[in-house]
Each structure stands twice: as structure tokens, then as C-alpha cells.
Design a protein around this motif. Structure first.
Motif, PDB file in Angstrom:
ATOM      1  N   SER A 118       0.844  -1.182   0.000  1.00 34.98           N
ATOM      2  CA  SER A 118       0.000   0.000   0.000  1.00 34.98           C
ATOM      3  C   SER A 118       0.885   1.240   0.000  1.00 34.98           C
ATOM      4  O   SER A 118       2.084   1.178   0.142  1.00 34.98           O
ATOM      5  CB  SER A 118      -0.875  -0.001   1.257  1.00 34.98           C
ATOM      6  N   TYR A 393     -15.474  -7.684   3.739  1.00 29.72           N
ATOM      7  CA  TYR A 393     -14.806  -6.386   3.886  1.00 29.72           C
ATOM      8  C   TYR A 393     -13.815  -6.211   2.751  1.00 29.72           C
ATOM      9  O   TYR A 393     -13.383  -7.180   2.124  1.00 29.72           O
ATOM     10  CB  TYR A 393     -14.102  -6.274   5.243  1.00 29.72           C
ATOM     11  N   ASP A 395     -10.260  -4.121   1.022  1.00 30.84           N
ATOM     12  CA  ASP A 395      -9.014  -3.368   1.168  1.00 30.84           C
ATOM     13  C   ASP A 395      -8.501  -3.341   2.611  1.00 30.84           C
ATOM     14  O   ASP A 395      -8.062  -2.306   3.108  1.00 30.84           O
ATOM     15  CB  ASP A 395      -9.195  -1.949   0.643  1.00 30.84           C
ATOM     16  N   GLN A 396      -8.571  -4.476   3.273  1.00 29.99           N
ATOM     17  CA  GLN A 396      -7.994  -4.631   4.600  1.00 29.99           C
ATOM     18  C   GLN A 396      -7.159  -5.904   4.611  1.00 29.99           C
ATOM     19  O   GLN A 396      -7.326  -6.784   3.770  1.00 29.99           O
ATOM     20  CB  GLN A 396      -9.092  -4.700   5.673  1.00 29.99           C
ATOM     21  N   ARG A 412      -4.113  -8.334   1.269  1.00 29.79           N
ATOM     22  CA  ARG A 412      -5.288  -7.501   1.464  1.00 29.79           C
ATOM     23  C   ARG A 412      -6.438  -8.007   0.607  1.00 29.79           C
ATOM     24  O   ARG A 412      -6.234  -8.570  -0.464  1.00 29.79           O
ATOM     25  CB  ARG A 412      -4.978  -6.042   1.101  1.00 29.79           C
ATOM     26  N   SER A 444      -9.054 -14.105   9.771  1.00 32.40           N
ATOM     27  CA  SER A 444      -9.311 -12.919   8.956  1.00 32.40           C
ATOM     28  C   SER A 444     -10.618 -12.236   9.370  1.00 32.40           C
ATOM     29  O   SER A 444     -10.658 -11.018   9.598  1.00 32.40           O
ATOM     30  CB  SER A 444      -9.376 -13.322   7.478  1.00 32.40           C
ATOM     31  N   ASN A 448     -10.838  -8.786  11.879  1.00 34.70           N
ATOM     32  CA  ASN A 448     -11.413  -7.619  11.205  1.00 34.70           C
ATOM     33  C   ASN A 448     -12.837  -7.331  11.672  1.00 34.70           C
ATOM     34  O   ASN A 448     -13.577  -6.588  11.020  1.00 34.70           O
ATOM     35  CB  ASN A 448     -11.373  -7.814   9.692  1.00 34.70           C
ATOM     36  N   PRO A 486      -4.364 -11.086  11.091  1.00 33.61           N
ATOM     37  CA  PRO A 486      -4.274  -9.620  10.963  1.00 33.61           C
ATOM     38  C   PRO A 486      -3.826  -8.921  12.245  1.00 33.61           C
ATOM     39  O   PRO A 486      -3.232  -7.840  12.188  1.00 33.61           O
ATOM     40  CB  PRO A 486      -5.709  -9.222  10.578  1.00 33.61           C
ATOM     41  N   VAL A 532     -10.663  -2.981  14.778  1.00 31.76           N
ATOM     42  CA  VAL A 532      -9.826  -3.547  13.727  1.00 31.76           C
ATOM     43  C   VAL A 532      -8.377  -3.135  13.959  1.00 31.76           C
ATOM     44  O   VAL A 532      -8.096  -1.956  14.185  1.00 31.76           O
ATOM     45  CB  VAL A 532     -10.292  -3.071  12.334  1.00 31.76           C
ATOM     46  N   SER A 534      -4.510  -2.008  13.431  1.00 35.40           N
ATOM     47  CA  SER A 534      -3.825  -1.183  12.429  1.00 35.40           C
ATOM     48  C   SER A 534      -2.840  -2.050  11.660  1.00 35.40           C
ATOM     49  O   SER A 534      -2.264  -2.984  12.224  1.00 35.40           O
ATOM     50  CB  SER A 534      -3.077  -0.031  13.102  1.00 35.40           C
ATOM     51  N   PRO A 535      -2.615  -1.739  10.370  1.00 39.58           N
ATOM     52  CA  PRO A 535      -1.645  -2.522   9.593  1.00 39.58           C
ATOM     53  C   PRO A 535      -0.261  -2.449  10.223  1.00 39.58           C
ATOM     54  O   PRO A 535       0.120  -1.435  10.812  1.00 39.58           O
ATOM     55  CB  PRO A 535      -1.670  -1.838   8.216  1.00 39.58           C
TER      56      PRO A 535
END
Length: 536
Positions: A118, A393, A395-396, A412, A444, A448, A486, A532, A534-535
């Protein structure tokens, strides 16, 4: 990135599989692991529960510890990502990535959004090397074409991609010398197969193994493209045929060869695209009966860009793939909840499409609360877990892959596929038989904040294997990475701990779909408090 075309998102010449059966594998341990799961539960249930605000700092700290301890982690975990299978499967089909009855596997075929960094992510050379190390899981086509020794070929793959860089505390160069000498004394293919099998076993990894030709051919059961060819980028990023086509496959019959250039697929140029991009393109029309590729075969006297060019149209074959999804409305409650139940038995090439069909049908029938039953599901195709996540969901991060260089790669979910209402509560049912891709999907959706996990601790296989096609038509399954949820949780040997113990009907051989014990008010409350992560 390498990808294996065929019944089940195989584009990855690095096919990532979930390993399951074997003397020390998933099924045998299932019968002796109940006490182990129960004893771990108390100490782990908080660390893998929902992420409440006050836990975020400690979670971040745990992730840092994982990174700091990565080197020792690798030696201890030897691989993991998406497969959860032991190595001792007989020459059954260890499909490239879908789940096999005897050897569920996975192919790490992901769309561009799943593999591309990203904007916020580091795009350093280290990240590029990570992508290469995980997905270009084969020698260059030049090396493969020149290769005449099966021992040399397998040794090279293991030297380059095997997770444990100590090679089970062996001098890997000495191992090569010893086995090459034995191969020189007897040049038969039978002897070579015995030698590479013995050499691979010397790694001491129950998940790494050699597949004979029949076992490797059987992998086609999960070939998403259905023509028996493996696509991968070469050193110039051109898409090529990365392994000899499977004997008797459509690709074999039209004369595709290792090293052939694939300049277009169904009329769309491959330049600037990855193998994953191409499989996504083909997957847009899953019912197409044929696929056409523009092939360029470069002769020994041809300059770069020259060669014999032709279009080949190949019939797609998807035999013996059963529908892994069943669904129904189980009950209508007094409070207005209409419960939709979905059971996934394995993650094969049909699973994403069938789950989507089930969700649409249940919503059409008025379902507004859901149970996703993954009990006794040994796993299968890694990418299928990521794709199913995209229905909930977009784009996570669905999961992270940690390669032998300790580089973390996020997968993602693509955009534009969400069909589920975020307000509809969902519970995921797990037990000790839920492994590999099942754990990827559960982790996953759980992390999320799309589902609450109920039941018992899952099997706990967080290692990743890749499947390599060898020049003689056989294959190599090799531990190459591991995966994290995640939230940064490593589940290898631990499993996913349920948020709610029980609430799942007791049954074994015939799994009950009785959803009456699920408290959806409690499920909704937990989801509302979930945060959720954070990346990384």
C-alpha cells in the motif's frame, strides 16, 4: 511470483499448501490433541480474543516481539503459513493449493491488491526480495532449462527457499556433493527420485516432501485455470511457462514447453502484469470453456524478443471437484432473527463462488444472522480464504505471510466484492479439526471484527508450503514461510482460541446444524466493541 494455472488458483509456482494428513499430521493429532487444546485455552484465550481499546498497546508490543524474535521463531516453527499438513501423505494429490482429501493444499494466488504494497507500506528492496522469495518459488527458466540433474534441481530449490536456513543443522553444500556422487553412480530416474526423497527427508521437516508424477498430476484437481500449466515471471518480469506442463493436460497436448513466453491471455497482453493479475482476469469468467494464450517459443539462435509466435486455445478441465458448501435457513426466532447456516467442508476451486451463492440466496430468503461452520474442515486453498474474506470487507489485511528472510507480506482483500451487511451478526464454528485455510478465514473475519468465534480451539497450523513442478514431471512440497493473523498472532501449535466456549452442537461424524444455542445478542455486542487492528 509464480503461479500454477489450474483447477484452483494455482498460479503460484509457489503453491502454497496446507498439509494435513500423515503420522504426525492433522488427522492423527486430532484424536490426541483434545487435552492439549484444553490446556492451552486458559492461557491463550485473552491473547487471541477480540481487540478492545485497552489491549491495543499490548497487542502492538506482542507484534514487535514476534518481529524481534523472528530468527529463533523460524528455526522453531519451520514454516507455516497456510498449510496445515504433515508430510507423510502417500502419493495422493497434494494439490497446489486447494484442499485435498489426503493432502489439502493451498496456492497463494492473490489479486494485485493482496500482494502490492500500500502507499503507506515500505517499498524497499527488502520488500521486493520478500515478494520474490515467496512467489517466484522456482529457479530461473534459464537454470531450469540447463539443468540435467534432478538432485541438483531439488537441492537448488531447497537451498534457495527452505525456511530453516540451518537445513536441520547440516552442511547443505556437503549434502549436495554426497547426493550428486550417488546420482552419478546410477543415473536412472528411479534412483534420482529415491535420492531427492532421501535428501528432502534429511531436512527433518514433516511437511516437506517429494511428490511422484501421479501425485503431482493429481494436483490438477485444484487447478483454477484448468489447462495444466504453471505461469511465472522470469528475471525480466516477462510471464513464462515456469514448469513442464502436466502430462496429458491441455497445455501438454498443444505443445507448451518450459521457458515459453506467454505474451497475452485471452487477447490481453501480459506485459507489466503479474501471474496473480492473470489468474484474476481468467477468474472473472469462471465458466469459460477455453482459454487462449499467445505463446512465443524462442529458439537457440533467436535474439531477445524473437521466436515462433502462435495463439493456442486450450479447453479447460475441472473434473472431480465437488461442491464444498451447503446452506439453509435453520430457524426464525421470536426476536426477528432469521438464521442462515453455511457449512464449508474444504477450500477447493469452487468454494468462493459457492459461498457467494449461499450468502446471496440466504439473504434473499431473509437471513439477518449467520453461522459459518468450519468444523472438521482441514483447509485447502489459501487464496480462497482471502477471497471469501472479500465478501465481508474490502481493502484490509486478511493475513500476513512471514518469509525465510523474516519479511512480512500483507495480503489484502480486493475492492468491490462486499455483499454482506456489516450489521448482520455472524458466528464462526471451529473445533480441533479446523485447520489451515479454515484458520486463515476464521482469523481474517475475527480480527477484522466481522465474526465471533465459537466452539473449541482450532488445530493450529500456521506454516506455509510451496509446491514446485520439477522437470521430470514430479513435484516438491517445501516449507517456505508462515502466516500471522491480521492482529499479528502466530497460531502454529496454538490454534485460534474461541471467544465463546461451547454454543456449538456436539456431534462428530454427522455435524449438526442446530444453531439454537447461538446468542446473537451477545455476538452483536462483542462485534460492536471490536477494534480492527492497524496494519503492521
Amino acid at each position: 511470483m509464480a503461479i500454477r494455472l489450474g483447477l484452483s488458483y494455482s498460479f503460484a509456482l509457489v503453491i502454497i499448501l496446507f498439509s494435513l494428513f500423515g503420522s504426525e499430521g492433522y488427522i492423527p493429532q486430532l484424536f490426541k490433541g483434545g487435552q492439549k487444546h484444553n490446556s492451552r485455552l486458559k492461557s491463550n484465550e485473552k491473547s487471541q480474543g477480540f481487540i478492545f481499546p485497552q489491549e491495543k498497546a499490548s497487542r502492538a508490543s506482542n507484534v514487535e516481539k514476534i518481529r524481534d524474535c523472528a530468527n529463533s521463531f523460524v528455526a522453531a516453527m519451520i514454516l507455516g503459513m497456510v498449510f496445515m499438513i504433515p508430510p507423510t501423505i502417500s502419493p495422493v494429490t497434494s494439490s497446489r493449493y486447494a484442499a485435498f482429501a489426503d493432502d489439502p493444499a493451498i496456492v497463494m494466488a492473490a489479486d494485485k491488491a493482496s500482494t502490492s504494497p500500500s502507499k503507506e507500506e515500505n517499498t524497499s528492496d527488502k520488500s521486493s526480495e520478500s515478494e520474490k522469495s515467496i512467489f517466484e518459488a522456482t529457479l530461473s527458466e534459464e537454470d531450469r532449462l540447463k539443468e540435467r540433474s534432478l538432485v541438483q534441481e531439488v537441492w537448488g530449490l531447497e537451498d534457495k527457499y527452505y525456511l530453516d536456513r540451518t537445513f536441520n543443522s547440516q552442511d547443505w553444500n556437503e549434502v549436495k556433493k554426497n547426493f550428486l556422487k550417488q546420482e552419478e553412480k546410477n543415473g536412472s530416474e528411479e534412483n534420482a527420485m529415491n535420492l531427492i526423497t532421501k535428501m528432502t527427508k534429511s531436512l527433518g521437516d514433516k511437511y516437506s516432501r517429494v511428490l511422484d508424477k501421479n501425485a503431482y498430476t493429481a494436483i490438477q484437481k485444484y487447478d483454477l485455470i484448468g489447462v495444466g500449466v504453471t505461469l511465472m515471471p522470469n528475471s525480466d518480469k516477462s510471464i513464462i511457462v515456469g514448469a513442464p506442463p502436466v502430462a496429458g493436460s491441455a497445455a501438454d497436448k498443444v505443445g507448451l514447453k518450459l521457458g515459453d513466453f506467454v505474451s497475452a491471455v485471452n487477447g490481453i497482453p501480459t506485459s507489466g502484469r503479474t501471474a496473480f493479475d492473470i489468474i484474476d482476469q481468467i477468474s472473472e469468467n469462471p465458466n469459460a470453456e477455453t482459454v487462449t494464450m499467445t505463446i512465443r517459443t524462442q529458439g537457440p539462435n533467436d535474439l531477445s524478443g524473437e521466436g515462433f509466435v502462435r495463439d493456442v486455445t486450450m479447453p479447460r478441465a475441472f473434473a472431480e471437484v465437488r461442491n464444498p458448501v451447503t446452506y439453509k435457513i435453520t430457524e426464525t426466532r421470536n426476536d426477528g432473527k432469521k438464521v442462515g447456516y453455511i457449512r464449508i467442508s474444504e477450500f477447493n476451486s469452487l468454494v468462493k463462488t459457492k459461498v457467494e451463492e449461499a450468502l446471496v440466496a440466504l439473504k434473499r430468503d431473509g437471513a439477518n444472522a449467520f453461522v459459518l461452520d468450519l468444523r472438521m474442515n482441514p483447509g485447502g486453498a489459501f487464496q480462497s480464504a482471502v477471497e471469501i474474506s472479500s465478501l465481508f470487507y474490502e481493502d484490509q489485511v486478511a493475513t500476513y505471510v512471514l518469509d525465510r528472510n523474516q519479511v512480512e507480506l500483507p495480503f489484502r482483500t480486493p475492492k468491490g466484492h462486499v455483499i454482506m451487511d456489516s450489521q448482520d451478526p455472524m458466528a464462526i464454528w471451529l473445533d480441533g479439526g479446523s485447520a489451515s485455510a479454515s484458520e486463515v478465514l476464521a482469523g481474517s473475519l475475527h480480527d477484522n471484527c466481522k465474526a465471533v468465534v465459537m466452539g473449541d480451539v482450532s488445530f493450529g497450523k500456521g506454516l506455509v508450503q510451496a509446491v514446485y513442478g520439477l522437470q521430470n514431471g514430479s513435484g516438491l512440497v517445501l516449507t517456505v514461510a508462515k502466516y500471522l493473523t491480521p492482529s499479528g498472532n502466530d497460531i502454529q501449535g496454538i490454534g485460534i482460541v474461541p471467544d465463546i466456549r461451547g454454543g456449538v452442537p456436539l456431534s462428530f461424524f454427522n455435524l449438526s446444524s442446530d444453531t439454537s444455542k447461538v446468542d446473537f445478542q451477545e455476538v452483536s455486542g462483542m462485534l460492536n466493541m471490536c477494534k480492527v487492528p492497524s496494519p503492521h
